[in-house]
Scaffold this active site. Structure first.
Site, PDB file in Angstrom:
ATOM      1  N   ASP A  12      -2.042 -10.513   1.679  1.00  0.00           N
ATOM      2  CA  ASP A  12      -0.939 -10.964   0.851  1.00  0.00           C
ATOM      3  C   ASP A  12      -1.551 -11.620  -0.394  1.00  0.00           C
ATOM      4  O   ASP A  12      -2.739 -11.967  -0.407  1.00  0.00           O
ATOM      5  CB  ASP A  12      -0.085 -11.960   1.640  1.00  0.00           C
ATOM      6  CG  ASP A  12       1.020 -12.572   0.816  1.00  0.00           C
ATOM      7  OD1 ASP A  12       1.791 -11.820   0.206  1.00  0.00           O
ATOM      8  OD2 ASP A  12       1.076 -13.819   0.750  1.00  0.00           O
ATOM      9  N   ASP A  14       0.424 -14.025  -3.210  1.00  0.00           N
ATOM     10  CA  ASP A  14       0.945 -15.367  -3.503  1.00  0.00           C
ATOM     11  C   ASP A  14       0.954 -16.220  -2.240  1.00  0.00           C
ATOM     12  O   ASP A  14       1.528 -15.833  -1.224  1.00  0.00           O
ATOM     13  CB  ASP A  14       2.366 -15.280  -4.054  1.00  0.00           C
ATOM     14  CG  ASP A  14       2.447 -14.489  -5.338  1.00  0.00           C
ATOM     15  OD1 ASP A  14       2.639 -15.090  -6.396  1.00  0.00           O
ATOM     16  OD2 ASP A  14       2.307 -13.244  -5.282  1.00  0.00           O
ATOM     17  N   ASP A 177       0.277 -15.743   4.533  1.00  0.00           N
ATOM     18  CA  ASP A 177       0.652 -17.146   4.697  1.00  0.00           C
ATOM     19  C   ASP A 177       2.071 -17.339   5.206  1.00  0.00           C
ATOM     20  O   ASP A 177       2.503 -18.476   5.379  1.00  0.00           O
ATOM     21  CB  ASP A 177       0.531 -17.875   3.356  1.00  0.00           C
ATOM     22  CG  ASP A 177       1.530 -17.334   2.339  1.00  0.00           C
ATOM     23  OD1 ASP A 177       1.493 -16.120   2.058  1.00  0.00           O
ATOM     24  OD2 ASP A 177       2.364 -18.117   1.849  1.00  0.00           O
TER      25      ASP A 177
END
Length: 232
Positions: A12, A14, A177
């Site tokens: 991922d 961001d 995240d």
């Protein structure tokens, strides 16, 4: 836990590799100002990030993480266009790498892992950010939030990466995240790493079923068992 037989590592963007909230917040507030709406503090906007540009826009227009059912479709499209225009101008002004990201990615790349970005951010913004931060040459493939008809938490992006690279899901690892990353990996029958420091809307990343939870990005290296070690 140690991961074995991994060929491709899917990251991922961001909240995992970069903290882009300052630039996203600036652009969202510029959009709101253009629409004669009140701006919001960066910390509030931070809690809205993680589901792509359209969802972020809708949350800003709603003034809440809960999107108002009364939003007009045409108005959302107008606002989104304004936001994307501003974000293109601000795409990497104050965006920064999280600790140990660059050195860890370089080590993984040198070790022969195939590195891929799988993000809900529109694809047009991804390569400029990677280039600005000196990461562009490390990634074999980028799949953005608008690259395919569906995005995380749907597994389509992850499945597409496997098919394109010719790698089985069992030989890939999704690293992110938020629950979107974990849910997408689970649906794609792929193991996953959840990072505790990113954007997960205030939820505990431990509660979403990741194969491994890490606080430090650099610990990914120790969690991987290279093929050479398996032979030895």
């Amino acid at each position: 836990m140690k991961f074995t037989n991994k060929d491709a590592l899917l990251f991922d963007l961001d909240g995992t590799l970069i903290d882009s909230v300052p630039d996203l917040a600036l652009s969202i507030n510029q959009m709101l100002n253009a629409l004669d709406m009140k701006p919001y503090p960066t910390d509030i906007i931070r809690s809205w990030v993680g589901n792509g540009a359209e969802v972020l826009t809708k949350r800003a227009l709603s003034g809440s993480i809960e999107i108002s059912p009364d939003l007009n479709t045409a108005y959302v499209e107008k606002a989104l266009s304004i936001f994307l225009t501003y974000y293109e101008q601000n795409v990497c002004v104050e965006t920064t790498l999280y600790p140990n990201v660059k050195s860890t990615l370089e080590t993984l790349h040198r070790s022969g892992y195939r590195l891929v970005i799988v993000t809900n951010k529109p694809e047009q913004f991804v390569r400029p950010i990677l280039k600005h931060l000196g990461l562009n040459d490390l990634f074999e493939m980028v799949v953005g939030g608008d690259s395919l008809p569906k995005r995380k938490p749907d597994p389509m992006q992850l499945t597409y990466v496997c098919e394109t690279l010719g790698v089985a899901p069992s030989n890939c690892l999704m690293i992110g995240d938020s629950k979107n990353d974990i849910f997408a990996a689970t649906a794609a029958q792929m193991q996953s790493v959840g990072l505790t420091y990113g954007y997960n809307h205030g939820e505990d990343i431990n509660s979403h079923g990741a194969s491994l939870i890490l606080d430090n990005f650099a610990d990914i290296i120790d969690a991987l068992v290279p093929a050479t070690e398996l032979v030895d």
